[in-house]
Motif scaffolding. Structure first.
Motif, PDB file in Angstrom:
ATOM      1  N   ILE A 154       0.790  -1.128   0.029  1.00 55.73           N
ATOM      2  CA  ILE A 154       0.018  -0.040   0.007  1.00 55.73           C
ATOM      3  C   ILE A 154       0.787   1.094   0.100  1.00 55.73           C
ATOM      4  O   ILE A 154       0.600   2.133  -0.546  1.00 55.73           O
ATOM      5  CB  ILE A 154      -0.988  -0.129   1.329  1.00 55.73           C
ATOM      6  CG1 ILE A 154      -1.989  -1.218   0.954  1.00 55.73           C
ATOM      7  CG2 ILE A 154      -1.724   1.575   1.316  1.00 55.73           C
ATOM      8  CD1 ILE A 154      -2.818  -1.377   2.250  1.00 55.73           C
ATOM      9  N   ASP A 155       1.850   1.219   0.751  1.00 57.33           N
ATOM     10  CA  ASP A 155       2.852   2.249   0.773  1.00 57.33           C
ATOM     11  C   ASP A 155       3.381   2.559  -0.521  1.00 57.33           C
ATOM     12  O   ASP A 155       3.654   3.754  -0.925  1.00 57.33           O
ATOM     13  CB  ASP A 155       3.957   2.176   1.766  1.00 57.33           C
ATOM     14  CG  ASP A 155       3.491   2.218   3.322  1.00 57.33           C
ATOM     15  OD1 ASP A 155       2.451   2.781   3.452  1.00 57.33           O
ATOM     16  OD2 ASP A 155       4.034   1.771   4.138  1.00 57.33           O
ATOM     17  N   GLU A 156       3.969   1.505  -1.392  1.00 57.06           N
ATOM     18  CA  GLU A 156       4.488   1.677  -2.703  1.00 57.06           C
ATOM     19  C   GLU A 156       3.387   2.112  -3.613  1.00 57.06           C
ATOM     20  O   GLU A 156       3.881   2.966  -4.381  1.00 57.06           O
ATOM     21  CB  GLU A 156       5.023   0.337  -3.073  1.00 57.06           C
ATOM     22  CG  GLU A 156       6.217  -0.186  -2.376  1.00 57.06           C
ATOM     23  CD  GLU A 156       6.695  -1.547  -2.756  1.00 57.06           C
ATOM     24  OE1 GLU A 156       7.819  -1.766  -2.582  1.00 57.06           O
ATOM     25  OE2 GLU A 156       5.844  -2.515  -3.164  1.00 57.06           O
ATOM     26  N   VAL A 157       2.204   1.809  -3.594  1.00 57.88           N
ATOM     27  CA  VAL A 157       1.103   2.445  -4.391  1.00 57.88           C
ATOM     28  C   VAL A 157       1.119   3.946  -4.038  1.00 57.88           C
ATOM     29  O   VAL A 157       0.898   4.503  -5.020  1.00 57.88           O
ATOM     30  CB  VAL A 157      -0.328   1.433  -4.203  1.00 57.88           C
ATOM     31  CG1 VAL A 157      -1.217   2.300  -4.901  1.00 57.88           C
ATOM     32  CG2 VAL A 157       0.016   0.013  -4.642  1.00 57.88           C
TER      33      VAL A 157
ATOM     34  N   ALA B 134       6.703   7.300 -12.628  1.00 62.93           N
ATOM     35  CA  ALA B 134       6.516   7.464 -11.330  1.00 62.93           C
ATOM     36  C   ALA B 134       7.054   6.270 -10.453  1.00 62.93           C
ATOM     37  O   ALA B 134       7.712   6.642  -9.221  1.00 62.93           O
ATOM     38  CB  ALA B 134       4.959   7.577 -11.225  1.00 62.93           C
ATOM     39  N   VAL B 135       7.116   4.953 -10.878  1.00 66.54           N
ATOM     40  CA  VAL B 135       7.868   3.876 -10.126  1.00 66.54           C
ATOM     41  C   VAL B 135       9.180   4.328  -9.887  1.00 66.54           C
ATOM     42  O   VAL B 135       9.703   4.076  -8.970  1.00 66.54           O
ATOM     43  CB  VAL B 135       7.210   2.729 -10.942  1.00 66.54           C
ATOM     44  CG1 VAL B 135       8.335   1.628  -9.989  1.00 66.54           C
ATOM     45  CG2 VAL B 135       6.063   2.140 -10.529  1.00 66.54           C
ATOM     46  N   THR B 136       9.829   4.937 -11.047  1.00 66.94           N
ATOM     47  CA  THR B 136      11.319   4.998 -11.080  1.00 66.94           C
ATOM     48  C   THR B 136      11.378   6.144  -9.887  1.00 66.94           C
ATOM     49  O   THR B 136      12.593   6.194  -9.179  1.00 66.94           O
ATOM     50  CB  THR B 136      11.830   5.477 -12.391  1.00 66.94           C
ATOM     51  OG1 THR B 136      11.436   4.364 -13.303  1.00 66.94           O
ATOM     52  CG2 THR B 136      13.197   5.816 -12.267  1.00 66.94           C
TER      53      THR B 136
ATOM     54  N   VAL C 192       7.418  -4.089 -11.953  1.00 65.65           N
ATOM     55  CA  VAL C 192       5.859  -3.800 -12.053  1.00 65.65           C
ATOM     56  C   VAL C 192       5.546  -3.110 -13.396  1.00 65.65           C
ATOM     57  O   VAL C 192       6.511  -2.112 -13.786  1.00 65.65           O
ATOM     58  CB  VAL C 192       5.461  -3.018 -10.749  1.00 65.65           C
ATOM     59  CG1 VAL C 192       5.822  -3.797  -9.330  1.00 65.65           C
ATOM     60  CG2 VAL C 192       6.315  -1.652 -10.695  1.00 65.65           C
ATOM     61  N   GLY C 193       4.208  -3.023 -13.337  1.00 68.81           N
ATOM     62  CA  GLY C 193       3.821  -2.294 -14.491  1.00 68.81           C
ATOM     63  C   GLY C 193       2.222  -1.937 -13.997  1.00 68.81           C
ATOM     64  O   GLY C 193       1.642  -2.191 -13.243  1.00 68.81           O
ATOM     65  N   ILE C 194       1.652  -1.208 -14.940  1.00 68.61           N
ATOM     66  CA  ILE C 194       0.370  -0.749 -14.622  1.00 68.61           C
ATOM     67  C   ILE C 194      -0.755  -1.885 -14.468  1.00 68.61           C
ATOM     68  O   ILE C 194      -1.646  -1.788 -13.341  1.00 68.61           O
ATOM     69  CB  ILE C 194      -0.437   0.070 -15.735  1.00 68.61           C
ATOM     70  CG1 ILE C 194      -1.359   0.695 -15.226  1.00 68.61           C
ATOM     71  CG2 ILE C 194      -0.593  -0.753 -16.963  1.00 68.61           C
ATOM     72  CD1 ILE C 194      -1.138   1.863 -14.501  1.00 68.61           C
TER      73      ILE C 194
END
Length: 332
Positions: free
Chosen positions: A120-123, A265-267, A275-277
């Motif tokens: 959840i924190d990563e999202v 944004a992930v980077t 991960v991907g969408i």
């Protein structure tokens, strides 16, 4: 006699082979993605055998092609199955030809991978680094469990604010389902739809305002294709010709824009998982399971045909709280 790629006489009124494939898919109400996949693999088969017509091919020719995919192209088991499904459809539904042994070809066993999920924190960290429409789309995918293709093709009429529900039309397997609409997204989604309505009004004033409709519904309901309810929630910035009618229509936005914004944004969030969408859909299911949601409910929300498909999320975070590693039990 002039011959095309698919071995058809151009002077004949009979549709070309690949057009016959498209017609058969639409007659059987297959999804656009399935139709596109079948046309792609059948074209590849024809080109592989030097533009020979499939009616002149044998089972050995089909096996040679599939072996080529496995040994030379190194495609996955699911990709080989997709190619075989397309070929079987061609002979069964289009050519009406019995190719002995085609149904007995051994399908490659698919590897069962445990999906990668984000915490959840990563999202949250990823969403904080996104903005505008891409962020709204990403949040909607995570909050509803939709696939990216279902998100970009979502229509205004399928959002029910009063019941906090979203109806997904013609999902995977050409099935409809209802999923939940996050209350947190309602204000942002309402504001977004006001902008879409303004864009649609501008299109109407310019003599356009049409949107592509599935299954030739534009013929049954001529005025519906220019109504606000049928417009895409996430429309394209451009209009282009609608081949079926000759009119100019506004399609949905491209998934590539969302994928690119999510990847950046992930980077920026320094998340090193692969991960991907689509990971947001996996995370939706995993986080619901962690919160104690019934597995059958998750199956319904995701639109899985078999419960076994949903059960894979139970293997992502097994409960090892009562198990200790033998290394920890060794004397120091």
């Amino acid at each position: 006699m002039e011959v095309t790629l698919w071995g058809q006489d151009t002077t004949s009124a009979k549709p070309k082979l690949l057009d016959q494939v498209r017609i058969a898919c639409r007659r059987l109400h297959y999804s656009p993605r399935t139709e596109k996949s079948y046309v792609f693999w059948i074209r590849r088969l024809i080109l592989f055998h030097n533009k020979r017509h499939p009616k002149d091919m044998s089972q050995r020719d089909i096996e040679t092609y599939l072996n080529h995919l496995a040994t030379k192209k190194h495609v996955s088991g699911s990709t080989q199955s997709a190619a075989l499904n397309a070929i079987a459809f061609l002979y069964r539904e289009v050519l009406d030809q019995d190719l002995p042994g085609l149904d007995k070809l051994r399908r490659v066993k698919r590897k069962q991978n445990i999906p990668v999920v984000m915490s959840i924190d990563e999202v949250s960290a990823t969403f904080e680094r996104m903005k505008g429409t891409p962020r709204l789309m990403a949040e909607l995918i995570y909050g509803t469990g939709m696939r990216i293709s279902e998100c970009v093709t979502l229509r205004i009429k399928d959002i029910d604010f009063d019941n906090r529900a979203v109806t997904v039309r013609a999902g995977k397997g050409n099935k409809d389902r209802v999923t939940l609409l996050p209350e947190r997204l309602i204000p942002a989604l309402r504001n977004h739809l006001l902008k879409v309505a303004q864009l649609h009004k501008s299109d109407l004033l310019n003599g356009n305002g049409y949107v592509p409709m599935p299954n030739a519904l534009y013929q049954k309901y001529p005025s519906a294709s220019c109504s606000l309810g049928w417009q895409f929630v996430f429309p394209s910035t451009m209009i282009r010709p609608w081949r079926d009618t000759g009119k100019f229509a506004r399609w949905h936005c491209s998934p590539s824009t969302l994928r690119r914004a999510f990847r950046e944004a992930v980077t920026q969030a320094k998340i090193h998982k692969h991960v991907g969408i689509h990971t947001l859909r996996h995370s939706f299911a995993s986080h619901l399971l962690e919160a104690g949601t019934d597995i059958r409910t998750i199956q319904s929300l995701l639109g899985h045909r078999n419960l076994e498909t949903t059960m894979i999320y139970t293997h992502i975070k097994p409960d090892y709280s009562k198990v200790s590693s033998p290394l920890d039990r060794m004397p120091r």
